[in-house]
Enzyme design. Sequence first.
Site, PDB file in Angstrom:
ATOM      1  N   ASP A   1     -37.220 -17.692  88.798  1.00 43.24           N
ATOM      2  CA  ASP A   1     -36.672 -16.694  87.578  1.00 43.24           C
ATOM      3  C   ASP A   1     -36.372 -15.288  87.955  1.00 43.24           C
ATOM      4  OD1 ASP A   1     -36.128 -15.231  85.365  1.00 43.24           O
ATOM      5  OD2 ASP A   1     -37.048 -16.747  84.038  1.00 43.24           O
TER       6      ASP A   1
ATOM      7  N   ASN B   1     -26.236 -12.042  91.693  1.00 47.15           N
ATOM      8  CA  ASN B   1     -25.451 -12.519  90.810  1.00 47.15           C
ATOM      9  C   ASN B   1     -25.735 -13.174  89.634  1.00 47.15           C
ATOM     10  OD1 ASN B   1     -22.828 -14.302  90.118  1.00 47.15           O
ATOM     11  ND2 ASN B   1     -24.475 -15.799  90.309  1.00 47.15           N
TER      12      ASN B   1
ATOM     13  N   SER C   1     -18.337  -6.837  86.027  1.00 48.03           N
ATOM     14  CA  SER C   1     -17.560  -7.387  85.341  1.00 48.03           C
ATOM     15  C   SER C   1     -16.488  -6.589  84.905  1.00 48.03           C
ATOM     16  CB  SER C   1     -18.460  -8.221  83.840  1.00 48.03           C
ATOM     17  OG  SER C   1     -17.349  -8.672  82.761  1.00 48.03           O
TER      18      SER C   1
ATOM     19  N   TYR D   1     -23.761  -7.057  75.988  1.00 43.97           N
ATOM     20  CA  TYR D   1     -23.404  -7.404  77.461  1.00 43.97           C
ATOM     21  C   TYR D   1     -22.371  -6.468  78.008  1.00 43.97           C
ATOM     22  CZ  TYR D   1     -21.200 -10.270  81.123  1.00 43.97           C
ATOM     23  OH  TYR D   1     -20.622 -10.730  82.295  1.00 43.97           O
TER      24      TYR D   1
ATOM     25  N   SER E   1     -24.738  -3.859  79.325  1.00 43.42           N
ATOM     26  CA  SER E   1     -25.662  -4.270  80.345  1.00 43.42           C
ATOM     27  C   SER E   1     -24.774  -4.191  81.596  1.00 43.42           C
ATOM     28  CB  SER E   1     -26.114  -5.558  80.384  1.00 43.42           C
ATOM     29  OG  SER E   1     -25.314  -6.560  80.380  1.00 43.42           O
ATOM     30  N   LYS E   2     -23.413  -4.390  81.582  1.00 42.30           N
ATOM     31  CA  LYS E   2     -22.862  -4.288  82.914  1.00 42.30           C
ATOM     32  C   LYS E   2     -22.294  -3.014  83.134  1.00 42.30           C
ATOM     33  CE  LYS E   2     -22.849  -8.808  83.998  1.00 42.30           C
ATOM     34  NZ  LYS E   2     -23.374  -9.379  85.305  1.00 42.30           N
TER      35      LYS E   2
HETATM   36  N1  LIG Z   1     -17.991 -16.496  83.693  1.00 42.11           N
HETATM   37  C1  LIG Z   1     -17.341 -15.193  83.588  1.00 42.11           C
HETATM   38  O1  LIG Z   1     -16.363 -15.179  82.680  1.00 42.11           O
HETATM   39  C2  LIG Z   1     -17.936 -13.887  83.996  1.00 42.11           C
HETATM   40  C3  LIG Z   1     -16.937 -12.815  84.096  1.00 42.11           C
HETATM   41  C4  LIG Z   1     -17.347 -11.773  84.600  1.00 42.11           C
HETATM   42  C5  LIG Z   1     -18.737 -11.398  85.197  1.00 42.11           C
HETATM   43  N2  LIG Z   1     -19.575 -12.828  85.323  1.00 42.11           N
HETATM   44  C6  LIG Z   1     -20.750 -12.607  85.776  1.00 42.11           C
HETATM   45  O2  LIG Z   1     -20.809 -13.640  87.039  1.00 42.11           O
HETATM   46  C7  LIG Z   1     -22.603 -13.878  86.841  1.00 42.11           C
HETATM   47  C8  LIG Z   1     -22.482 -15.358  87.218  1.00 42.11           C
HETATM   48  O3  LIG Z   1     -22.039 -15.943  85.970  1.00 42.11           O
HETATM   49  P1  LIG Z   1     -21.234 -17.407  85.773  1.00 42.11           P
HETATM   50  O4  LIG Z   1     -20.151 -17.157  85.302  1.00 42.11           O
HETATM   51  O5  LIG Z   1     -21.428 -18.024  87.340  1.00 42.11           O
HETATM   52  O6  LIG Z   1     -22.481 -17.888  84.712  1.00 42.11           O
HETATM   53  P2  LIG Z   1     -23.115 -19.295  84.818  1.00 42.11           P
HETATM   54  O7  LIG Z   1     -22.205 -20.364  85.205  1.00 42.11           O
HETATM   55  O8  LIG Z   1     -23.925 -19.285  83.533  1.00 42.11           O
HETATM   56  O9  LIG Z   1     -24.297 -19.314  85.993  1.00 42.11           O
HETATM   57  C9  LIG Z   1     -25.520 -18.339  85.941  1.00 42.11           C
HETATM   58  C10 LIG Z   1     -26.350 -18.698  87.015  1.00 42.11           C
HETATM   59  O10 LIG Z   1     -27.089 -17.666  86.922  1.00 42.11           O
HETATM   60  C11 LIG Z   1     -28.506 -18.404  86.905  1.00 42.11           C
HETATM   61  N3  LIG Z   1     -29.445 -17.881  86.087  1.00 42.11           N
HETATM   62  C12 LIG Z   1     -29.428 -17.410  84.714  1.00 42.11           C
HETATM   63  N4  LIG Z   1     -30.496 -16.829  84.269  1.00 42.11           N
HETATM   64  C13 LIG Z   1     -31.196 -16.692  85.420  1.00 42.11           C
HETATM   65  C14 LIG Z   1     -32.639 -16.351  85.764  1.00 42.11           C
HETATM   66  N5  LIG Z   1     -33.304 -15.554  84.672  1.00 42.11           N
HETATM   67  N6  LIG Z   1     -33.255 -16.401  86.804  1.00 42.11           N
HETATM   68  C15 LIG Z   1     -32.528 -17.008  87.796  1.00 42.11           C
HETATM   69  N7  LIG Z   1     -31.230 -17.440  87.857  1.00 42.11           N
HETATM   70  C16 LIG Z   1     -30.600 -17.255  86.460  1.00 42.11           C
HETATM   71  C17 LIG Z   1     -28.077 -19.766  86.419  1.00 42.11           C
HETATM   72  O11 LIG Z   1     -29.060 -20.924  86.926  1.00 42.11           O
HETATM   73  P3  LIG Z   1     -30.382 -21.488  86.096  1.00 42.11           P
HETATM   74  O12 LIG Z   1     -30.165 -21.699  84.799  1.00 42.11           O
HETATM   75  O13 LIG Z   1     -30.672 -22.597  87.133  1.00 42.11           O
HETATM   76  O14 LIG Z   1     -31.261 -20.248  86.349  1.00 42.11           O
HETATM   77  C18 LIG Z   1     -26.665 -20.212  86.960  1.00 42.11           C
HETATM   78  O15 LIG Z   1     -26.956 -20.368  88.304  1.00 42.11           O
HETATM   79  C19 LIG Z   1     -23.144 -13.238  86.163  1.00 42.11           C
HETATM   80  O16 LIG Z   1     -23.557 -12.031  86.538  1.00 42.11           O
HETATM   81  C20 LIG Z   1     -21.948 -12.914  84.768  1.00 42.11           C
HETATM   82  O17 LIG Z   1     -22.215 -11.986  83.968  1.00 42.11           O
HETATM   83  C21 LIG Z   1     -19.012 -14.090  84.715  1.00 42.11           C
END
Ligand SMILES: NC(=O)c1ccc[n+]([C@@H]2O[C@H](COP(=O)([O-])OP(=O)(O)OC[C@H]3O[C@@H](n4cnc5c(N)ncnc54)[C@H](OP(=O)(O)O)[C@@H]3O)[C@@H](O)[C@H]2O)c1
Length: 263
Positions: A56, A83, A138, A151, A154-155
């Site tokens: 974590d 990430n 983001s 959110y 935070s970003k």
């Molecule tokens: N999707 C969007 O629209 C979007 C847009 C802009 C930016 N982002 C950013 O992109 C990044 C990845 O997002 P995503 O879209 O891939 O989301 P996601 O599908 O929810 O994936 C999040 C990843 O982070 C891991 N995670 C969550 N909490 C964690 C913790 N406490 N320790 C370690 N790992 C953790 C999760 O795995 P586990 O649950 O196995 O830990 C998963 O692998 C984030 O920073 C998000 O803010 C996303």
Amino acid sequence: MQIRDKVILITGASGGIGAACARELERRGARLTLMARNGEALAKVCGPDVLRIQGDVTNEDDRRRAVEETVARFGRLDVLINNAGVGLYRPTPEVDIDAVRQLFELNLFGALRMVQLALPHLRQNTGDPRGVIVNMGSIAGMLPLPWFTMYSASKWALMGFNEALRIELKHERIGVMLMCPGYVKSGFQDNALSGRPPDRLWRMKRFATDVDAVALALARGLERNRKRVIVPRLGWLAAWRNVFSWPIDAILAHLNERHRHGE
Ligand SMILES: NC(=O)c1ccc[n+]([C@@H]2O[C@H](COP(=O)([O-])OP(=O)(O)OC[C@H]3O[C@@H](n4cnc5c(N)ncnc54)[C@H](OP(=O)(O)O)[C@@H]3O)[C@@H](O)[C@H]2O)c1
């Protein structure tokens, strides 16, 4: 920076954008450490040569273990990709302060501690750059989104950290790159700490960017020593808010009011 043979640690790599980045960087010959909490999901990402750390990012022992085991296995660390991140869709008057702390614990403080732990190893490298830190920001860190204000905050904070850190480390030849994805097709919305995005946005998810496109943009950004990568490119329009804040804020406020009234 050439990606082949670089040692890269990616947090949040069990799914979504992180897993896509892992696949893309593995394809380009990087040596990888993948970190996430869900060990079963992590086991399915990439081939047998990657180091998997079930842990974590908000836990100090897990963060240390990820960095130390990477260096023990591969002998060095070249790139840290912060990430892992989570969303929170709640109106400010009713948002739970403990949830906000949890959000910042991962999206900002987790990233900060990973940087502090990785830096001594990046400094030991030769080459130009010696190493790179990538922070997953983001568009919500450029364009304030009222349906997930905390959110966005935070970003925004991560983005400020990223920009100042780049200047701080400039003379050490350590690169700092900000990734700014827009709306991406992943489990992100379902995995939010609480709440959900406006229905209109939810319905538009099929038009969102694919995780593989984000991974490709990240790999190209690393190869070209970019400071900031915005994906999709249309996301650069968010930068216009500095000039056209009045009409853009009015549109966002209207969308949010409809969301609040369940329309
Ligand atoms: N999707 C969007 O629209 C979007 C847009 C802009 C930016 N982002 C950013 O992109 C990044 C990845 O997002 P995503 O879209 O891939 O989301 P996601 O599908 O929810 O994936 C999040 C990843 O982070 C891991 N995670 C969550 N909490 C964690 C913790 N406490 N320790 C370690 N790992 C953790 C999760 O795995 P586990 O649950 O196995 O830990 C998963 O692998 C984030 O920073 C998000 O803010 C996303």
